[in-house]
Structures are given as structure tokens and as C-alpha cells.
Design a protein around this motif. Structure first.
Motif, PDB file in Angstrom:
ATOM      1  N   SER A 131       0.818  -1.211   0.000  1.00 22.00           N
ATOM      2  CA  SER A 131       0.000   0.000   0.000  1.00 22.00           C
ATOM      3  C   SER A 131       0.851   1.260   0.000  1.00 22.00           C
ATOM      4  CB  SER A 131      -0.902   0.011   1.225  1.00 22.00           C
ATOM      5  OG  SER A 131      -0.138   0.285   2.369  1.00 22.00           O
ATOM      6  N   LYS A 132       2.172   1.092   0.159  1.00 16.98           N
ATOM      7  CA  LYS A 132       2.988   2.298   0.283  1.00 16.98           C
ATOM      8  C   LYS A 132       3.518   2.815  -1.038  1.00 16.98           C
ATOM      9  CE  LYS A 132       3.811   2.926   4.900  1.00 16.98           C
ATOM     10  NZ  LYS A 132       4.594   3.493   5.959  1.00 16.98           N
ATOM     11  N   ASN A 133       3.853   1.911  -1.953  1.00 22.53           N
ATOM     12  CA  ASN A 133       4.609   2.358  -3.114  1.00 22.53           C
ATOM     13  C   ASN A 133       3.822   3.179  -4.131  1.00 22.53           C
ATOM     14  OD1 ASN A 133       7.311   1.389  -2.581  1.00 22.53           O
ATOM     15  ND2 ASN A 133       6.301  -0.604  -2.505  1.00 22.53           N
ATOM     16  N   LEU A 134       2.771   2.583  -4.708  1.00 24.38           N
ATOM     17  CA  LEU A 134       2.022   3.300  -5.737  1.00 24.38           C
ATOM     18  C   LEU A 134       1.294   4.517  -5.153  1.00 24.38           C
ATOM     19  CD1 LEU A 134       1.166   3.449  -8.714  1.00 24.38           C
ATOM     20  CD2 LEU A 134      -0.884   2.185  -8.047  1.00 24.38           C
ATOM     21  N   PRO A 135       0.541   4.323  -4.060  1.00 22.60           N
ATOM     22  CA  PRO A 135      -0.136   5.503  -3.497  1.00 22.60           C
ATOM     23  C   PRO A 135       0.849   6.623  -3.198  1.00 22.60           C
ATOM     24  CG  PRO A 135      -0.870   3.514  -2.401  1.00 22.60           C
ATOM     25  CD  PRO A 135       0.245   3.105  -3.307  1.00 22.60           C
ATOM     26  N   SER A 136       2.019   6.234  -2.750  1.00 20.74           N
ATOM     27  CA  SER A 136       2.990   7.258  -2.400  1.00 20.74           C
ATOM     28  C   SER A 136       3.472   8.015  -3.636  1.00 20.74           C
ATOM     29  CB  SER A 136       4.138   6.617  -1.632  1.00 20.74           C
ATOM     30  OG  SER A 136       5.353   7.144  -2.018  1.00 20.74           O
ATOM     31  N   LYS A 137       3.520   7.333  -4.779  1.00 25.65           N
ATOM     32  CA  LYS A 137       3.910   8.020  -6.023  1.00 25.65           C
ATOM     33  C   LYS A 137       2.848   9.037  -6.429  1.00 25.65           C
ATOM     34  CE  LYS A 137       7.389   5.398  -8.367  1.00 25.65           C
ATOM     35  NZ  LYS A 137       7.461   3.945  -8.093  1.00 25.65           N
ATOM     36  N   TYR A 139       0.605  10.361  -4.480  1.00 27.33           N
ATOM     37  CA  TYR A 139       0.599  11.388  -3.442  1.00 27.33           C
ATOM     38  C   TYR A 139       1.695  12.426  -3.672  1.00 27.33           C
ATOM     39  CZ  TYR A 139       2.309  13.012   1.091  1.00 27.33           C
ATOM     40  OH  TYR A 139       2.816  13.766   2.108  1.00 27.33           O
ATOM     41  N   ASN A 140       2.875  11.943  -4.012  1.00 24.04           N
ATOM     42  CA  ASN A 140       3.983  12.874  -4.232  1.00 24.04           C
ATOM     43  C   ASN A 140       3.795  13.716  -5.485  1.00 24.04           C
ATOM     44  OD1 ASN A 140       6.210  12.899  -2.236  1.00 24.04           O
ATOM     45  ND2 ASN A 140       6.020  10.689  -2.476  1.00 24.04           N
ATOM     46  N   ALA A 141       3.180  13.116  -6.515  1.00 28.32           N
ATOM     47  CA  ALA A 141       2.930  13.889  -7.732  1.00 28.32           C
ATOM     48  C   ALA A 141       1.949  15.027  -7.439  1.00 28.32           C
ATOM     49  CB  ALA A 141       2.386  12.981  -8.824  1.00 28.32           C
ATOM     50  N   THR A 142       0.901  14.702  -6.667  1.00 32.59           N
ATOM     51  CA  THR A 142      -0.060  15.735  -6.287  1.00 32.59           C
ATOM     52  C   THR A 142       0.610  16.829  -5.475  1.00 32.59           C
ATOM     53  OG1 THR A 142      -1.560  13.878  -5.981  1.00 32.59           O
ATOM     54  CG2 THR A 142      -2.374  16.040  -5.309  1.00 32.59           C
ATOM     55  N   ILE A 149       7.040  22.412  -5.214  1.00 34.39           N
ATOM     56  CA  ILE A 149       8.379  21.981  -4.806  1.00 34.39           C
ATOM     57  C   ILE A 149       8.695  20.660  -5.498  1.00 34.39           C
ATOM     58  CG2 ILE A 149       9.876  21.403  -2.865  1.00 34.39           C
ATOM     59  CD1 ILE A 149       7.902  22.892  -1.074  1.00 34.39           C
ATOM     60  N   LYS A 150       9.797  20.633  -6.206  1.00 32.09           N
ATOM     61  CA  LYS A 150      10.099  19.455  -7.024  1.00 32.09           C
ATOM     62  C   LYS A 150      10.783  18.350  -6.197  1.00 32.09           C
ATOM     63  CE  LYS A 150       8.401  21.342 -10.642  1.00 32.09           C
ATOM     64  NZ  LYS A 150       7.078  21.484  -9.982  1.00 32.09           N
ATOM     65  N   LEU A 151      10.055  17.780  -5.263  1.00 30.72           N
ATOM     66  CA  LEU A 151      10.616  16.682  -4.475  1.00 30.72           C
ATOM     67  C   LEU A 151       9.907  15.380  -4.840  1.00 30.72           C
ATOM     68  CD1 LEU A 151      11.013  18.111  -0.845  1.00 30.72           C
ATOM     69  CD2 LEU A 151      12.778  17.731  -2.569  1.00 30.72           C
ATOM     70  N   HIS A 152      10.677  14.296  -4.864  1.00 25.64           N
ATOM     71  CA  HIS A 152      10.070  13.009  -5.180  1.00 25.64           C
ATOM     72  C   HIS A 152       9.511  12.322  -3.952  1.00 25.64           C
ATOM     73  CE1 HIS A 152      12.645  13.659  -8.678  1.00 25.64           C
ATOM     74  NE2 HIS A 152      11.744  12.963  -9.316  1.00 25.64           N
ATOM     75  N   TYR A 217      -4.046  14.457   2.370  1.00 28.35           N
ATOM     76  CA  TYR A 217      -4.704  15.262   1.353  1.00 28.35           C
ATOM     77  C   TYR A 217      -5.344  16.510   1.986  1.00 28.35           C
ATOM     78  CZ  TYR A 217      -8.577  16.791  -1.534  1.00 28.35           C
ATOM     79  OH  TYR A 217      -9.466  17.566  -2.210  1.00 28.35           O
ATOM     80  N   LEU A 218      -6.036  16.283   3.093  1.00 29.63           N
ATOM     81  CA  LEU A 218      -6.705  17.418   3.744  1.00 29.63           C
ATOM     82  C   LEU A 218      -5.690  18.440   4.244  1.00 29.63           C
ATOM     83  CD1 LEU A 218      -9.477  15.421   5.629  1.00 29.63           C
ATOM     84  CD2 LEU A 218      -9.731  16.871   3.605  1.00 29.63           C
ATOM     85  N   ASP A 219      -4.599  17.939   4.806  1.00 33.49           N
ATOM     86  CA  ASP A 219      -3.571  18.861   5.297  1.00 33.49           C
ATOM     87  C   ASP A 219      -2.947  19.657   4.162  1.00 33.49           C
ATOM     88  OD1 ASP A 219      -3.965  18.195   7.895  1.00 33.49           O
ATOM     89  OD2 ASP A 219      -2.315  16.761   8.020  1.00 33.49           O
ATOM     90  N   LEU A 220      -2.815  18.993   3.014  1.00 34.29           N
ATOM     91  CA  LEU A 220      -2.239  19.692   1.860  1.00 34.29           C
ATOM     92  C   LEU A 220      -3.148  20.844   1.436  1.00 34.29           C
ATOM     93  CD1 LEU A 220       0.059  19.713  -0.163  1.00 34.29           C
ATOM     94  CD2 LEU A 220      -1.225  18.147  -1.592  1.00 34.29           C
ATOM     95  N   MET A 221      -4.477  20.560   1.424  1.00 39.78           N
ATOM     96  CA  MET A 221      -5.442  21.611   1.089  1.00 39.78           C
ATOM     97  C   MET A 221      -5.344  22.767   2.080  1.00 39.78           C
ATOM     98  SD  MET A 221      -7.015  20.823  -1.580  1.00 39.78           S
ATOM     99  CE  MET A 221      -5.630  20.004  -2.236  1.00 39.78           C
ATOM    100  N   THR A 222      -5.281  22.406   3.367  1.00 35.49           N
ATOM    101  CA  THR A 222      -5.178  23.440   4.407  1.00 35.49           C
ATOM    102  C   THR A 222      -3.963  24.322   4.170  1.00 35.49           C
ATOM    103  OG1 THR A 222      -6.127  21.913   5.990  1.00 35.49           O
ATOM    104  CG2 THR A 222      -5.005  23.827   6.894  1.00 35.49           C
ATOM    105  N   LEU A 223      -2.823  23.671   3.941  1.00 34.09           N
ATOM    106  CA  LEU A 223      -1.595  24.447   3.776  1.00 34.09           C
ATOM    107  C   LEU A 223      -1.648  25.317   2.532  1.00 34.09           C
ATOM    108  CD1 LEU A 223       1.300  22.098   4.842  1.00 34.09           C
ATOM    109  CD2 LEU A 223       0.282  24.005   6.065  1.00 34.09           C
ATOM    110  N   TRP A 224      -2.216  24.751   1.459  1.00 32.81           N
ATOM    111  CA  TRP A 224      -2.323  25.528   0.221  1.00 32.81           C
ATOM    112  C   TRP A 224      -3.156  26.771   0.476  1.00 32.81           C
ATOM    113  CZ3 TRP A 224      -6.252  27.420  -2.782  1.00 32.81           C
ATOM    114  CH2 TRP A 224      -5.863  27.964  -4.005  1.00 32.81           C
ATOM    115  N   PHE A 225      -4.301  26.550   1.132  1.00 32.04           N
ATOM    116  CA  PHE A 225      -5.188  27.683   1.393  1.00 32.04           C
ATOM    117  C   PHE A 225      -4.516  28.701   2.308  1.00 32.04           C
ATOM    118  CE2 PHE A 225      -8.582  30.103   3.241  1.00 32.04           C
ATOM    119  CZ  PHE A 225      -9.360  30.393   2.128  1.00 32.04           C
TER     120      PHE A 225
END
Ligand code: UDP
Ligand code: MG
Length: 317
Positions: A131-137, A139-142, A149-152, A217-225
Motif C-alpha cells: 500500500s505504500k509504493n504506488l499511493p505514495s507516487k 501522493y507525491n505527484a499531487t 516543490i520538485k521533491l520526489h 490530502y486534507l492537510d495539503l489543502m489546508t496548507l495551500w489555502f
């Protein structure tokens, strides 16, 4: 002091002696002065006992604190950062998945490249769960898209910071996943990446399940906002609210005008409430007012926020 290593840990007793031994060996080989800051996040196993023993054997390089209960990785990092005194502050996981042997190279890269932050990149992952590998890819792309920020591997536990950075950002909640974004928003934009070798967990098990994707995902939205409108919420809510209100208002006026002009010409006209557009217009007016009010309330709150005037002053003459 050259290096502080902040290690958040929850139930990692078996890993700690080997972890410390390897850190010490690496630091001494490279002639770094260092401190290890263990933050025991309310472990229920023998972690604190082990840390106490390590501290007794190496009082000068170990500092440690223990939480009353399990608050989470972010609070642990926050408290570790507060304590850190080294010029370069590292964070690493306690479970031996991050190798202490990577530290010297990251240190040099940070110093020589003039970076604010170097993030590890577990190019090849050894996590027990698929469950870590694909979702993490994904997630990182999003995260790359939204943060710019261009981090993998944004959430890699192994990172190096200039001391300045960790003293000027505030990790809270579960925001440890987005420290590079916090740093960027604070004005520390020189962010680099180094491929690190990842290792299988030797002892214990992962502390984070699938829920981390929803939370992340929710935290990312919060930070973006927050980064776009946190200090000026009215510019978002006020604008969207006003536009919606205006749209609804114009629609109602048009409907009213149509009815009056039809009546004047003696043409029979339906009741306005029989026209579906009326309800759309009404909804727009209501939503618009709500959004405007939300913006206004948010504005009042941010006027009173204690950090409303927190600016990082880099230099002063
Ligand atoms: N951790 C923590 N508090 C928590 C959960 C985890 O301090 O509530 C620590 C954990 O002990 C480890 C690090 O955070 O040192 C990373 O956790 P883990 O290895 O479980 O995450 P994964 O590598 O599976 O993403
Ligand atoms: Mg791990």
C-alpha cells in the motif's frame, strides 16, 4: 556544535541501541560535534528505559524528552526542533529504515550547495506493505503540483535543515508530511534532494496506516489555502461570495423585469416561483452571502491571531 539529530520515536525500543551506535560511529569518523535528541512520543514499550541507559553511558551527546502520551510525529519534531542547537539539524526515523551513514554526505551537500533544506529520497522503497509504493507516487505527484516543490519524496523522515529553518517554522498537527512546504512558505526556498538508501524495518511495525492519505490530502489543502489566503481570507471568500451574490441578484432582477414588462403588455406570465431559474438565483444569493460572511469572520479571526505579524527578519543593520 555541527549537528543535531532529532529522532521522534514511538515504541522503537529494539532499534535504539543499534541506531545510536551507528550514529556515533559515523559522527566520530567524520569528526563532527553532535547531539542526538530523542523524543519519545509516549511509547508504551521499553523505549524510555533504553534511552535512559544510553543517556547514562553517553551523557554529553544525548538529550531526550518523553511525552506524557502519544501526541504524534509532528509534535515530537516540534519539541525536538525547539531543543536543537547544532548548525545543521537532521531528522530521522528511529526504526533503522533511514541509514545514519547518509548523514555526512547530506551535511556536505547542505553546506556546500548553500541549501536551506535537503530532503532524502527513498528511490527504492523497502516497505512491508504494498500500500505504500504506488499511493505514495500519486501522493507525491499531487504534492509537487500543489506545492510547486520538485521533491520526489516529500514525507521522507530523513532530512537536513539549516538551524535557522527549524527555528522559524512551526510543525503541528500532522504537518510533518509537508515540512518542505512549511519551509517554502516561510521563505526558505532553496530545497534540495538526495537519493538515500532505504531499509526494511528490522523490528516492530509501521505506525501509519492508510488513513495517512486522507489526512495528508486534507492537510495539503489546508496548507495551500493558508499559504494563499491565510492572512487575507476575505480576498477569497469575499470575492467568490460577492460574485455569486451578484449573479443571483442580477438573475432575480431580470426575472422581475421580464414579468413586469410582460404584464404591461398584457401577456399572461407564470408566477416567478414557478420558474426554476428563480431557485438557482436564490441559491446563489444565499451561498454568496454565506461565503461573504465566512470571509468576514475569518478576517476578524486573523486580525486577532497571535501570529498575524510574525515575520522572519533575515538581516538588519
Ligand atoms: N512515530 C512517532 N509518533 C507516532 C508515530 C510514529 O514518533 O505517533 C515515529 C516512529 O517511531 C518512527 C517515525 O515516526 O521513528 C516514522 O514512523 P514509521 O516508521 O512507523 O513510518 P513509516 O516508515 O512506515 O512511514
Ligand atoms: Mg519507518
Amino acid at each position: 556544535m555541527d549537528i543535531s539529530i532529532v529522532i521522534p520515536l514511538y515504541n522503537e525500543a529494539e532499534s535504539l541501541p543499534e541506531l545510536f551506535k551507528r550514529i556515533q560511529a559515523v559522527m566520530e569518523q567524520n569528526g563532527f560535534s553532535f547531539e542526538v535528541i530523542f523524543v519519545d512520543d509516549g511509547s508504551k514499550d521499553d523505549s524510555w528505559q533504553v534511552i535512559t541507559e544510553l543517556k547514562a553511558a553517553h551523557p554529553e551527546v544525548i538529550r531526550a524528552l518523553k511525552f506524557r502520551r502519544n501526541y504524534g510525529k509532528s509534535p515530537a519534531l516540534y519539541c525536538g526542533f525547539k531543543k536543537a542547537e547544532g548548525d545543521v539539524v537532521f531528522t530521522m526515523d528511529a526504526d533503522l529504515q533511514d541509514r545514519p551513514e547518509e548523514l555526512p554526505e547530506m551535511y556536505r551537500m547542505l553546506k556546500d550547495g548553500g541549501y536551506d533544506l535537503i530532503s532524502g529520497w527513498k528511490k527504492k522503497r523497502y516497505d512491508s506493505k504494498i500500500s505504500k509504493n504506488l499511493p505514495s507516487k500519486i501522493y507525491n505527484a499531487t504534492a509537487r503540483k500543489i506545492t510547486g516543490i520538485k521533491l520526489h519524496d516529500m514525507n521522507c523522515g530523513l532530512k537536513a535543515y539549516r538551524k535557522d529553518v527549524v527555528k522559524n517554522i512551526e510543525v503541528y498537527g500532522e504537518m510533518h508530511r509537508y515540512i518542505p512546504y512549511l519551509a517554502k512558505n516561510a521563505g526558505y526556498t532553496k530545497i534540495g534532494e538526495k537519493v538515500v538508501r532505504h531499509q526494511k524495518r528490522k523490528f516492530g511495525e509501521s505506525k501509519f496506516g492508510l488513513s495517512r492519505f486522507a489526512h495528508g490530502y486534507l492537510d495539503l489543502m489546508t496548507l495551500w489555502f493558508l499559504s494563499h489566503f491565510g492572512k487575507r481570507p476575505m480576498h477569497f471568500f469575499g470575492l467568490v461570495g460577492s460574485l455569486l451574490f451578484l449573479l443571483g441578484f442580477i438573475a432575480v432582477v431580470v426575472l422581475g423585469a421580464m414579468k413586469i414588462s410582460m404584464l404591461n403588455q398584457g401577456i399572461p406570465f407564470r408566477l416567478i416561483t414557478d420558474i426554476s431559474y428563480f431557485y438557482l438565483a436564490l441559491t446563489c444569493i444565499l451561498l454568496g452571502t454565506q461565503l461573504f460572511l465566512a470571509g468576514f469572520l475569518a478576517e476578524m479571526i486573523s486580525r486577532n491571531a497571535s501570529e498575524r505579524n510574525n515575520y522572519i527578519i533575515d538581516q538588519e543593520l
